[in-house]
Design a protein around this motif. Sequence first.
Motif, PDB file in Angstrom:
ATOM      1  N   ARG A 197      14.062  37.990  29.162  1.00  0.00           N
ATOM      2  CA  ARG A 197      15.379  37.439  28.873  1.00  0.00           C
ATOM      3  C   ARG A 197      15.469  35.988  29.326  1.00  0.00           C
ATOM      4  O   ARG A 197      14.901  35.593  30.352  1.00  0.00           O
ATOM      5  N   ALA A 198      16.194  35.208  28.546  1.00  0.00           N
ATOM      6  CA  ALA A 198      16.458  33.798  28.876  1.00  0.00           C
ATOM      7  C   ALA A 198      17.889  33.675  29.370  1.00  0.00           C
ATOM      8  O   ALA A 198      18.823  34.086  28.671  1.00  0.00           O
ATOM      9  N   ASP A 199      18.062  33.124  30.573  1.00  0.00           N
ATOM     10  CA  ASP A 199      19.400  32.785  31.038  1.00  0.00           C
ATOM     11  C   ASP A 199      19.590  31.276  30.915  1.00  0.00           C
ATOM     12  O   ASP A 199      18.697  30.544  30.473  1.00  0.00           O
ATOM     13  N   ARG A 200      20.761  30.799  31.297  1.00  0.00           N
ATOM     14  CA  ARG A 200      21.079  29.394  31.060  1.00  0.00           C
ATOM     15  C   ARG A 200      20.176  28.455  31.855  1.00  0.00           C
ATOM     16  O   ARG A 200      19.785  27.389  31.365  1.00  0.00           O
ATOM     17  N   ALA A 201      19.829  28.832  33.072  1.00  0.00           N
ATOM     18  CA  ALA A 201      18.945  27.973  33.865  1.00  0.00           C
ATOM     19  C   ALA A 201      17.569  27.878  33.213  1.00  0.00           C
ATOM     20  O   ALA A 201      16.963  26.790  33.154  1.00  0.00           O
ATOM     21  N   TYR A 202      17.063  28.990  32.716  1.00  0.00           N
ATOM     22  CA  TYR A 202      15.765  28.979  32.040  1.00  0.00           C
ATOM     23  C   TYR A 202      15.813  28.098  30.795  1.00  0.00           C
ATOM     24  O   TYR A 202      14.906  27.302  30.534  1.00  0.00           O
ATOM     25  N   VAL A 203      16.898  28.229  30.038  1.00  0.00           N
ATOM     26  CA  VAL A 203      17.028  27.464  28.798  1.00  0.00           C
ATOM     27  C   VAL A 203      17.030  25.966  29.090  1.00  0.00           C
ATOM     28  O   VAL A 203      16.322  25.186  28.436  1.00  0.00           O
ATOM     29  N   GLU A 204      17.800  25.533  30.062  1.00  0.00           N
ATOM     30  CA  GLU A 204      17.882  24.101  30.359  1.00  0.00           C
ATOM     31  C   GLU A 204      16.557  23.557  30.875  1.00  0.00           C
ATOM     32  O   GLU A 204      16.215  22.401  30.629  1.00  0.00           O
ATOM     33  N   ALA A 205      15.784  24.403  31.559  1.00  0.00           N
ATOM     34  CA  ALA A 205      14.490  23.968  32.079  1.00  0.00           C
ATOM     35  C   ALA A 205      13.456  23.750  30.981  1.00  0.00           C
ATOM     36  O   ALA A 205      12.410  23.141  31.242  1.00  0.00           O
ATOM     37  N   LEU A 206      13.736  24.217  29.761  1.00  0.00           N
ATOM     38  CA  LEU A 206      12.805  24.003  28.651  1.00  0.00           C
ATOM     39  C   LEU A 206      12.831  22.565  28.151  1.00  0.00           C
ATOM     40  O   LEU A 206      11.902  22.119  27.475  1.00  0.00           O
ATOM     41  N   ARG A 207      13.889  21.843  28.445  1.00  0.00           N
ATOM     42  CA  ARG A 207      14.072  20.514  27.852  1.00  0.00           C
ATOM     43  C   ARG A 207      13.046  19.521  28.377  1.00  0.00           C
ATOM     44  O   ARG A 207      12.551  19.646  29.487  1.00  0.00           O
ATOM     45  N   GLY A 208      12.736  18.539  27.514  1.00  0.00           N
ATOM     46  CA  GLY A 208      11.795  17.504  27.902  1.00  0.00           C
ATOM     47  C   GLY A 208      10.717  17.247  26.875  1.00  0.00           C
ATOM     48  O   GLY A 208       9.913  16.330  27.024  1.00  0.00           O
ATOM     49  N   SER A 209      10.704  18.052  25.819  1.00  0.00           N
ATOM     50  CA  SER A 209       9.769  17.833  24.707  1.00  0.00           C
ATOM     51  C   SER A 209      10.514  18.167  23.422  1.00  0.00           C
ATOM     52  O   SER A 209      11.595  18.766  23.446  1.00  0.00           O
ATOM     53  N   LEU A 210       9.926  17.804  22.293  1.00  0.00           N
ATOM     54  CA  LEU A 210      10.567  18.085  21.013  1.00  0.00           C
ATOM     55  C   LEU A 210      10.754  19.592  20.814  1.00  0.00           C
ATOM     56  O   LEU A 210      11.849  20.061  20.481  1.00  0.00           O
ATOM     57  N   ALA A 211       9.694  20.349  21.036  1.00  0.00           N
ATOM     58  CA  ALA A 211       9.799  21.793  20.866  1.00  0.00           C
ATOM     59  C   ALA A 211      10.735  22.402  21.900  1.00  0.00           C
ATOM     60  O   ALA A 211      11.554  23.279  21.583  1.00  0.00           O
ATOM     61  N   GLY A 212      10.633  21.936  23.146  1.00  0.00           N
ATOM     62  CA  GLY A 212      11.480  22.467  24.199  1.00  0.00           C
ATOM     63  C   GLY A 212      12.944  22.156  23.987  1.00  0.00           C
ATOM     64  O   GLY A 212      13.810  23.011  24.195  1.00  0.00           O
ATOM     65  N   ASP A 213      13.236  20.930  23.560  1.00  0.00           N
ATOM     66  CA  ASP A 213      14.631  20.557  23.297  1.00  0.00           C
ATOM     67  C   ASP A 213      15.205  21.391  22.153  1.00  0.00           C
ATOM     68  O   ASP A 213      16.350  21.856  22.222  1.00  0.00           O
ATOM     69  N   THR A 214      14.421  21.561  21.099  1.00  0.00           N
ATOM     70  CA  THR A 214      14.901  22.345  19.953  1.00  0.00           C
ATOM     71  C   THR A 214      15.097  23.805  20.345  1.00  0.00           C
ATOM     72  O   THR A 214      16.113  24.432  19.990  1.00  0.00           O
ATOM     73  N   ALA A 215      14.134  24.364  21.086  1.00  0.00           N
ATOM     74  CA  ALA A 215      14.271  25.746  21.544  1.00  0.00           C
ATOM     75  C   ALA A 215      15.482  25.894  22.448  1.00  0.00           C
ATOM     76  O   ALA A 215      16.214  26.896  22.359  1.00  0.00           O
ATOM     77  N   ALA A 216      15.721  24.933  23.315  1.00  0.00           N
ATOM     78  CA  ALA A 216      16.875  25.000  24.208  1.00  0.00           C
ATOM     79  C   ALA A 216      18.179  24.960  23.422  1.00  0.00           C
ATOM     80  O   ALA A 216      19.129  25.693  23.734  1.00  0.00           O
TER      81      ALA A 216
END
Length: 296
Positions: A197-216
Amino acid sequence: MNRRVVIDTDPGLDDAVAILFALASGRFDILGLTTVAGNIGLERTTSNAGGLLAVMDRSDIPVISGASTAMLRDNIDAIVIHGVDGLRGITLPPTTVTAQTGAVEWLAETLLTAPSGSIDILALGPLTNIGRLVNEHPEAAGRIGQLIAMGGAIVEPGNAGPASEFNFASDPEATAVVLRSDIKTTIVPLDVTRRVRADRAYVEALRGSLAGDTAADILTAYLLDDKQSRPLHDPCVMLLAVAPDLFDIEIHRLSINLGDGPDAGALTDSETGTPVAVAMRVDVQGALDLLSSGLR
């Protein structure tokens, strides 16, 4: 060498994250995205597949549309979860890929012209395309290396009926054809996917790349309605493909409900059922870490 794969999909929020991981992680040689009606209708799943390729500038990967209807019954959808566009309003770039048609025929040709066993199929939606491949092109279907499919529920309650899971409930007949075939198949049921499961903290930690930003962005939309976390159903297919040691696999003898009631598509352990490899447990933290590392 990276495993050669075809992704059969109906994006869909969690499908989109799975595809982004496959594109960004460097773990797959993706031969094509074949689309199927599922979470939403075929036109939109095909458009979303092309948009995800556009995000990652992968116009070299073809999109091939497939089944718009289930084999023998009316379609169901998951618009209440994914929205009418499949992505709850997340806007993807215009696709730069002109979608082909005839996914089943394309799959057959691709499998027949490659060494037997050298191509895997990662199935994220209803199994209509794969079921039709088995029925119409059995020789080609027999050349699949392995099929990993998100679907079903063993002990867990269903999400389409009391015991039925959405993908298998969408086309029980196709599911039955695939599970009874000789394809080396592993299913990833709700018993596993509801644990990752993804919670909000996990989601925000994905940011920093094109794929990560889009996934977030996509997962933030998935977390609407005041949800504290959401299950990452379809990404588990990709994670099992690259890191099978994170999962415990059991053989279950499974029968599928082909009736017309609310549990159409439900699986039952039965002495007369077909032996199927089923992922029943997962290293949750290891799975989450692998997903985030592949997206960043």
